[in-house]
Structures are given as C-alpha cells and as structure tokens.
Scaffold this motif. Sequence first.
Motif, short mmCIF file in Angstrom:
data_model
loop_
_atom_site.label_atom_id
_atom_site.label_comp_id
_atom_site.label_asym_id
_atom_site.label_seq_id
_atom_site.Cartn_x
_atom_site.Cartn_y
_atom_site.Cartn_z
N ASN A 70 0.85 -1.20 0.13
CA ASN A 70 -0.15 0.04 0.02
C ASN A 70 0.89 1.09 0.12
O ASN A 70 1.81 1.32 0.75
N ASP A 71 0.46 2.40 -0.68
CA ASP A 71 1.28 3.47 -0.90
C ASP A 71 0.39 4.58 -0.46
O ASP A 71 -0.38 4.93 -1.27
N ASN A 72 0.76 4.92 0.70
CA ASN A 72 0.06 6.26 1.24
C ASN A 72 1.02 7.42 1.62
O ASN A 72 2.01 7.30 2.16
N GLY A 73 0.55 8.65 1.12
CA GLY A 73 1.55 9.82 1.38
C GLY A 73 2.94 9.34 0.95
O GLY A 73 3.87 9.97 1.48
N ASN A 74 3.08 8.88 0.09
CA ASN A 74 4.58 8.29 -0.75
C ASN A 74 5.33 7.54 0.67
O ASN A 74 6.41 7.62 0.26
N PHE A 75 4.90 7.09 1.53
CA PHE A 75 5.55 5.95 2.37
C PHE A 75 4.99 4.52 2.06
O PHE A 75 3.90 4.52 2.28
N VAL A 76 5.84 3.68 1.70
CA VAL A 76 5.13 2.63 1.35
C VAL A 76 5.29 1.41 2.44
O VAL A 76 6.30 1.33 3.16
N ILE A 77 4.22 0.82 2.92
CA ILE A 77 4.30 -0.04 3.82
C ILE A 77 4.28 -1.61 3.33
O ILE A 77 3.21 -1.95 2.33
N LEU A 78 5.23 -2.34 3.36
CA LEU A 78 5.40 -3.55 2.78
C LEU A 78 5.27 -4.61 4.01
O LEU A 78 6.01 -4.80 4.93
N PRO A 79 4.09 -5.52 3.98
CA PRO A 79 3.79 -6.39 4.96
C PRO A 79 4.64 -7.66 4.81
O PRO A 79 5.10 -8.12 3.90
N GLU A 80 4.78 -8.30 5.84
CA GLU A 80 5.82 -9.31 6.18
C GLU A 80 4.96 -10.32 6.90
O GLU A 80 4.40 -10.13 7.92
N CYS A 81 4.92 -11.83 6.20
CA CYS A 81 4.77 -12.94 6.99
C CYS A 81 5.84 -13.22 7.72
O CYS A 81 6.58 -13.77 7.20
N LYS A 82 5.41 -13.60 9.10
CA LYS A 82 6.50 -13.93 10.12
C LYS A 82 5.92 -14.67 11.31
O LYS A 82 4.84 -14.22 11.88
N ARG A 83 6.36 -15.93 11.52
CA ARG A 83 5.65 -16.68 12.29
C ARG A 83 5.93 -16.26 13.76
O ARG A 83 5.06 -16.16 14.64
#
Length: 258
Positions: free
Chosen positions: A1-14
């Motif tokens: 997701n790209d909001n306000g030019n700051f990208v959140i890259l979600p991570e799958c982590k146990r």
Amino acid sequence: NDNGNFVILPECKRMEPSSGSLRKRYNVAKITKEFTLAGARAISVNCDPVLFGGALEDITLAREAAQKAAVLETTDDGAVAPPIIASDLILYPYQLYKLRLAGADAVRLVAGALEAKDLLYLTKIAQLLQMQTFLSVSSEKQLQSVASLSPGSVSAVVVSNRILEDFSFDESGEQALALLRSDAMKEFVAAHGDAPIFVEGRVGMIEREGANGTKCAANYIKELKDAGAFGAFAAGGLADNDKSVADALQTLCDAASV
C-alpha cells in the motif's frame, strides 16, 4: 500500500526470537491472500527456520496464494501478483537458487552476517538469477560496505532497528533514525541514488510524542519519512489478533499517510 509516498511492505512472519509467536494462528497462504487483496505492493515472507519458525515451503505457498488472489482482483488477463521478497539468513549461493526455485522474486540479505567479499558475491548471484536484492543494515559500518557495492547491484537498503547480538530490537527506534541521518547514508545515496530506503523493526509499534504531546505510531513514521525513508517493512506491527489482516494493514497505512 502506498500512502503519502510512504510504502508499507507487509511481512509474513511466524515468530520473533525475543518474544515468541506473533499470531494465534499462522497460515502463510491465508495471510498472503489478505495482504494481496488489501493492495500490498510487495510481500515479504520470513522463511528462516531457526530463529523465526519459517520454512522454504512458505515462499511457494505465498507465491501461489498471491497469484490466485491477484486473479480474483481483476476481470481481464493482466493479473499481476505482488512480488514475494524472501527473508532468511543467507550465507551461501545455493540458498539463493533454492529461494528462486521456490518462487521468490527478491531477497533480503543481512549485511551484518556477511564479509564484504561474500556480500559482493551474493549480490552478483542474485542479479544472475534476476532477483532484486534488499540489503538490511544495523550499523554505519555495514551501510558503508553496502555503499561500496557497484551501482545497480542494490535494489534497496533496509535500515534496521534489529540488534544482531541477540536479535531483539531497539524499542526506541533511534537506531534506524541515526542510520538515516548518518554520513554513511549520505555515501550510500551518492553511490546508489535510485535505490529506495526502507526501515524495519517495530514500525507500527514504536510510538513517539508529537508536537501536541500525544504519543502514537504515526509520529515515529513521520520522523522516518522526514529523515529520508521511502517505506517500511511491517510484521509485528500488523499482528493484531483482534483485527483482520486487511484492517491491521489499513490502520498502519493510515498512520503512514498522516
């Protein structure tokens, strides 16, 4: 997701070595599907079996789930699944080959775990395999090593709040901020100006006090943006067991857009 030019890259982590399991139920395919449907630009999958409870199979499961979800989201034949970024402790070239065969589009290398010559060699192998390379750093010395690599060999740098000695985090978030503002970062930008700068480690969890005296996660994200960060990887900050994966991601994206 790209909001306000700051990208959140979600991570799958146990799990985290310092705190244990992040979720009551960990289903990498289900989580990847929800991240994809929520509009994630890319999805990181931690497949480290020793410290984070991952498995190589997680990459394949995530790749398949992302592709299926992307098809659900489009009405034509142009479905594009978000890239899968493999996160593991990479020490040997054969690990890169296995990750590529499993379906990884990119890989995160931990600069602090590699000698300069090995860092150079592994980035070259990743290029041959047509994998993007994200290099995680937790000190200025590591950042200088990354800056010395040839232009084009680094897809992105990830400044980390991770403390490599015990794999805990700097809970204040100052480690990443100091790296963003360092002379070593200036060297990196001069050498690799097109490579985006990400942050990892408690983003969405670290709270800072703002001008109005209120402490919240959005204030820390604003500091990161002001210091030059393009985006952040988020794992624990999305593992709210009281929210759906999509809602947790949206909440963090909203904080990033403030």
